[in-house]
Design a protein around this motif. Structure first.
Motif, PDB file in Angstrom:
ATOM      1  N   ARG A 192      27.271  82.144  29.527  1.00 18.71           N
ATOM      2  CA  ARG A 192      28.335  81.592  30.363  1.00 18.71           C
ATOM      3  C   ARG A 192      29.459  82.611  30.500  1.00 18.71           C
ATOM      4  N   PHE A 193      29.922  82.796  31.733  1.00 17.79           N
ATOM      5  CA  PHE A 193      31.045  83.681  32.022  1.00 17.79           C
ATOM      6  C   PHE A 193      32.216  82.849  32.516  1.00 17.79           C
ATOM      7  N   TYR A 194      33.413  83.129  32.005  1.00 19.69           N
ATOM      8  CA  TYR A 194      34.637  82.467  32.433  1.00 19.69           C
ATOM      9  C   TYR A 194      35.518  83.522  33.084  1.00 19.69           C
ATOM     10  N   THR A 195      35.931  83.285  34.332  1.00 20.27           N
ATOM     11  CA  THR A 195      36.733  84.257  35.066  1.00 20.27           C
ATOM     12  C   THR A 195      37.757  83.552  35.944  1.00 20.27           C
ATOM     13  N   ASP A 196      38.607  84.373  36.575  1.00 19.20           N
ATOM     14  CA  ASP A 196      39.442  83.841  37.641  1.00 19.20           C
ATOM     15  C   ASP A 196      38.612  83.877  38.923  1.00 19.20           C
ATOM     16  N   SER A 197      39.237  83.658  40.053  1.00 22.18           N
ATOM     17  CA  SER A 197      38.467  83.524  41.291  1.00 22.18           C
ATOM     18  C   SER A 197      38.401  84.805  42.123  1.00 22.18           C
ATOM     19  N   TRP A 198      38.569  85.964  41.491  1.00 26.82           N
ATOM     20  CA  TRP A 198      38.509  87.199  42.261  1.00 26.82           C
ATOM     21  C   TRP A 198      37.107  87.369  42.866  1.00 26.82           C
ATOM     22  N   GLY A 199      37.033  87.921  44.055  1.00 21.88           N
ATOM     23  CA  GLY A 199      35.813  87.990  44.845  1.00 21.88           C
ATOM     24  C   GLY A 199      34.603  88.604  44.169  1.00 21.88           C
ATOM     25  N   ALA A 200      34.779  89.669  43.399  1.00 23.86           N
ATOM     26  CA  ALA A 200      33.634  90.323  42.756  1.00 23.86           C
ATOM     27  C   ALA A 200      32.909  89.365  41.816  1.00 23.86           C
ATOM     28  N   TYR A 201      33.661  88.556  41.087  1.00 21.12           N
ATOM     29  CA  TYR A 201      33.031  87.597  40.182  1.00 21.12           C
ATOM     30  C   TYR A 201      32.206  86.586  40.967  1.00 21.12           C
ATOM     31  N   LEU A 202      32.770  86.139  42.074  1.00 24.23           N
ATOM     32  CA  LEU A 202      32.074  85.145  42.895  1.00 24.23           C
ATOM     33  C   LEU A 202      30.829  85.736  43.540  1.00 24.23           C
ATOM     34  N   ARG A 203      30.881  87.015  43.909  1.00 20.17           N
ATOM     35  CA  ARG A 203      29.734  87.664  44.550  1.00 20.17           C
ATOM     36  C   ARG A 203      28.634  88.041  43.564  1.00 20.17           C
ATOM     37  N   LEU A 204      29.005  88.487  42.357  1.00 18.55           N
ATOM     38  CA  LEU A 204      28.024  89.106  41.460  1.00 18.55           C
ATOM     39  C   LEU A 204      27.556  88.244  40.283  1.00 18.55           C
ATOM     40  N   LEU A 205      28.275  87.190  39.972  1.00 20.59           N
ATOM     41  CA  LEU A 205      27.868  86.354  38.841  1.00 20.59           C
ATOM     42  C   LEU A 205      27.119  85.126  39.343  1.00 20.59           C
ATOM     43  N   ASP A 206      26.071  84.780  38.651  1.00 21.85           N
ATOM     44  CA  ASP A 206      25.248  83.623  38.982  1.00 21.85           C
ATOM     45  C   ASP A 206      26.074  82.342  38.835  1.00 21.85           C
ATOM     46  N   GLU A 207      26.099  81.522  39.860  1.00 23.13           N
ATOM     47  CA  GLU A 207      26.891  80.289  39.861  1.00 23.13           C
ATOM     48  C   GLU A 207      26.566  79.371  38.687  1.00 23.13           C
ATOM     49  N   GLN A 208      25.304  79.326  38.280  1.00 19.96           N
ATOM     50  CA  GLN A 208      24.895  78.438  37.199  1.00 19.96           C
ATOM     51  C   GLN A 208      25.492  78.846  35.855  1.00 19.96           C
ATOM     52  N   HIS A 209      25.853  80.121  35.705  1.00 17.94           N
ATOM     53  CA  HIS A 209      26.362  80.622  34.436  1.00 17.94           C
ATOM     54  C   HIS A 209      27.813  81.099  34.545  1.00 17.94           C
ATOM     55  N   HIS A 210      28.524  80.614  35.562  1.00 20.01           N
ATOM     56  CA  HIS A 210      29.865  81.114  35.846  1.00 20.01           C
ATOM     57  C   HIS A 210      30.831  79.948  36.034  1.00 20.01           C
TER      58      HIS A 210
END
Length: 128
Positions: free
Chosen positions: A55-73
């Motif tokens: 599981r990854f916890y991040t803010d909503s910056w675009g790179a995270y949204l583009r590169l991290l799998d939604e199921q684990h983010h």
């Protein structure tokens, strides 16, 4: 995961510290000093691969949204408070990371070396 802004020589020459911490312990797992682009997140992901993070916890910056799998983010500031606190500690202890300062790096190499040595010493317990 989160990223923190700094600069080399002038504020137009931005440098970003990308790092990931263990959500439970707050320990730094890996870091990358780079630009604010997707390629930096990809480098960080490669460094994190041996940890098999679920599981990854991040803010909503675009790179995270583009590169991290939604199921684990998970997106949200509620889960990034600990890493944001680390940013404040770094800015307090390393003058060249303060937003308004006369102390700054003149080269990327020196900037990355100072920050890398600090993180290696205080987070990993080793110099260099």
């Amino acid at each position: 995961m989160d990223e923190m802004w700094s600069f080399v020589e002038s504020k137009q020459h931005q440098r970003w510290l990308w790092h990931a911490i263990d959500h439970q312990t707050g320990k730094v797992l890996a870091y990358v000093l780079a630009t604010h682009e997707d390629s930096a997140l990809k480098q960080l992901q490669q460094l994190l691969a041996p940890f098999s993070i679920q599981r990854f916890y991040t803010d909503s910056w675009g790179a995270y949204l583009r590169l991290l799998d939604e199921q684990h983010h998970t997106v949200g500031k509620a889960n990034t408070q600990r890493i944001e606190r680390k940013h404040l500690t770094l800015r307090t202890r390393i003058k060249r990371l303060a937003r308004k300062t006369i102390c700054f790096s003149k080269t990327e190499k020196m900037h990355d070396t100072v920050i890398g040595l600090f993180i290696n010493r205080h987070e990993f317990g080793r110099a260099g």
